[in-house]
Scaffold this active site. Structure first.
Site, PDB file in Angstrom:
ATOM      1  N   ASP A  35       0.651  -1.220  -0.094  1.00  0.00           N
ATOM      2  CA  ASP A  35       0.003   0.059  -0.105  1.00  0.00           C
ATOM      3  C   ASP A  35       0.820   1.317  -0.232  1.00  0.00           C
ATOM      4  O   ASP A  35       1.843   1.320   0.733  1.00  0.00           O
ATOM      5  CB  ASP A  35      -0.979   0.068   1.279  1.00  0.00           C
ATOM      6  CG  ASP A  35      -1.996  -1.304   1.218  1.00  0.00           C
ATOM      7  OD1 ASP A  35      -1.737  -2.044   0.482  1.00  0.00           O
ATOM      8  OD2 ASP A  35      -2.555  -1.138   2.522  1.00  0.00           O
ATOM      9  N   GLU A 217     -10.540  -1.744   3.583  1.00  0.00           N
ATOM     10  CA  GLU A 217      -9.181  -1.045   4.096  1.00  0.00           C
ATOM     11  C   GLU A 217      -9.014   0.234   3.280  1.00  0.00           C
ATOM     12  O   GLU A 217      -9.757   0.845   2.468  1.00  0.00           O
ATOM     13  CB  GLU A 217      -8.089  -2.043   3.685  1.00  0.00           C
ATOM     14  CG  GLU A 217      -8.224  -3.408   4.210  1.00  0.00           C
ATOM     15  CD  GLU A 217      -6.767  -4.181   4.123  1.00  0.00           C
ATOM     16  OE1 GLU A 217      -6.205  -4.787   5.018  1.00  0.00           O
ATOM     17  OE2 GLU A 217      -6.593  -4.471   2.905  1.00  0.00           O
TER      18      GLU A 217
END
Length: 527
Positions: A35, A217
């Site tokens: 990420d 998320e």
């Protein structure tokens, strides 16, 4: 960086996988990344922090890696910014510039950069087994970081409370910090406010809704003008989901609505069903409902997209992780593994009375007027008719990414195909198609090269695509291991990884079932 980190890094990448390293997409030099974190523009520099395993090329030992750029295309990697230790792994989060010195970490004249990140507490911590939000700060423009001594600053005694995105909000009662985070396994976005980044008050929550079969998320929340009208402001809430995305596995959805400083309220057109897609039960019904959700990207390989803080000229620029948790740890590259998408500028536009995102790749410094800096034009074709014979485009060139821009009138053609990284006999290659009957944009990578490293990698992605005045408009960015497609001005985006066989470099365009008219066709390169 500590000597331990230096010693843990492999020396060089094997020659057989170095050809996959992208020309204009960020990769870590010789380690794993996932990420994007802490995206911030400061003093003329874009900072990209990212989930990083400093010790290897699979997920683990989560720390914040760090890279910088002045143009969002060419990146310099720096030592690990915030490292894991025996007590915590450093999960996703964001960075803000504390201009008013609300935290006391800097001064009004020299504001600190403050990272708000998730501590995933381990055995050496009294908080073992929980995830909570913590702070680190930098007083040297983001190059070195100090963890706050009183971490964590916000806990819910939860094992899955993570991924804080923080921004400055100006409301009727003055300015405050707002945090957008998730209770991942409850499919909820949770909102908090703070005056000083250290003490936080609960505001509200949102969800489950739409794609809610997997964990939620990496949320983000930001305002945008609709079609550039300063009197028409909408708020965009990005929520990434894994698994359960429209193409399978990981993906990013978004909602459009209103935020009043306390609560996010989605527009009716943003919500498929109040109970969410997972409650539909029947797989066919759920798949149909997923097609109605709002997706940042319809491909398999765009996840965890979040936006830059403090981007110049009020632009909203996002970057995602170009991978999918279905097969992320097994990509055929070594010792580096994974890359980021291109930076994308996002805007809102009205479509049939509802606001929808459009995205454009940032292929030049956003502050400059150039379109393709340091690019080379390989092809610029005049209007012509494409009939039975495919048209060969310039071959893929090592060390360069190709930018294909096309405007095509399909006319009586049943399908328009672009074959990318193809073999000389035409049997292999990734195939991007527009099907005129189904009005679908389709990317087929089943014969794109190395697909056997994971059973879920060979795939066909599709997205509904309505043409304007019958014209198909495509911008295709082809790098050494990826295809990013921006259709109809970025109204539909589709991103897939590909790993071509060595020597497969041919690119073609063809019309099937009838002729098509090429109105515009250019091919350029970027390095």
């Amino acid at each position: 960086m500590s000597s331990r980190l230096d010693a843990a890094r492999p020396e060089t990448a094997p020659a057989e996988t170095s050809r996959f390293r992208p020309a204009i997409h960020f990769t870590a030099r010789d380690t794993w990344l996932n990420d994007p974190n802490g995206l911030v523009f400061h003093n003329g520099v874009y900072h990209l922090f990212f989930q990083n395993n400093p010790f290897g090329s699979v997920w683990g030992n989560m720390s914040w890696g760090h890279a910088t750029s002045t143009d969002l295309l060419h990146w310099t990697e720096h030592p690990v910014a915030i490292a894991c230790d025996e007590a915590e792994d450093i999960y996703s989060g964001s960075v803000v510039i504390d201009h008013a010195n609300t935290s006391g970490f800097g001064t009004a004249e020299a504001p600190a950069l403050v990272a708000v990140y998730t501590s995933a507490f381990k055995g050496a911590s009294e908080h073992c087994g929980t995830q909570a939000q913590s702070l680190a700060y930098s007083t040297d423009a983001g190059m070195t970081w100090q963890k706050y001594r009183n971490n964590p600053v916000l806990s819910r005694n939860s094992a899955n409370f993570r991924d804080p995105k923080v921004f400055r909000y100006q409301g009727d009662n003055g300015a405050c910090w707002v945090m957008v985070a998730v209770e991942a396994q409850h499919q909820k976005v949770v909102f908090y406010s703070s005056k000083d980044l250290k003490s936080w008050d609960f505001l509200s929550d949102f969800g489950p809704a739409n794609a809610d079969a997997g964990e939620w998320e990496c949320p983000d929340l930001f305002p945008l003008q609709v079609d550039g009208d300063p009197d028409t402001i909408k708020w965009v809430l990005i929520v990434n989901v894994s698994p359960g995305a429209v193409a399978g596995g990981s993906g990013g959805q978004y909602f459009v609505g209103h935020f009043d400083g306390v609560r996010f309220t989605p527009d009716p057109g943003s919500v498929v069903a109040p109970v969410g897609v997972s409650a539909l039960g029947d797989s066919a019904a759920a798949a149909a409902a997923l097609q109605q959700c709002l997706w940042l990207d319809w491909g398999r390989d765009c996840y965890a997209s979040v936006s830059f803080s403090n981007a110049p000229d009020g632009r909203r620029i996002i970057i995602g992780w170009m991978n999918n948790w279905d097969y992320a740890n097994e990509l055929p590259t070594a010792p580096w593994r994974s890359s980021m998408t291109l930076a994308r500028e996002v805007r809102l536009t009205a479509v049939n009375g509802s606001a929808r995102l459009v995205q454009q790749p940032v292929l030049a410094d956003p502050c400059a007027g150039e379109i393709l800096p340091a690019g080379t034009d390989l092809m610029n074709a005049d209007t012509f008719e494409l009939r039975n014979s495919p048209l060969q485009l310039p071959d893929a060139v090592p060390g360069r990414a190709h930018i294909i821009e096309a405007e095509i009138l399909p006319a009586s053609a049943e399908r328009v195909d672009f074959r990318l990284f193809g073999s000389s006999d035409g049997s292999e290659g990734a195939v991007l198609s527009y099907n005129t009957t189904s009005a679908q944009l389709i990317l087929d990578r089943r014969r794109s090269g190395n697909t056997g490293f994971h059973r879920k990698f060979p795939s066909v992605e599709s997205a509904p695509l309505v043409l304007e005045d019958g014209v198909l408009k495509l911008q295709i960015v082809v790098d050494h291991c990826s295809v990013e497609v921006f259709a109809q001005g970025g109204a539909v985006v589709l991103t897939d990884l590909i790993f071509p066989e060595s020597g497969n470099s041919e690119n073609w365009v063809s019309a099937e079932g009838g002729p098509a008219t090429i109105l515009k066709l250019t091919v350029s390169t970027l390095t």
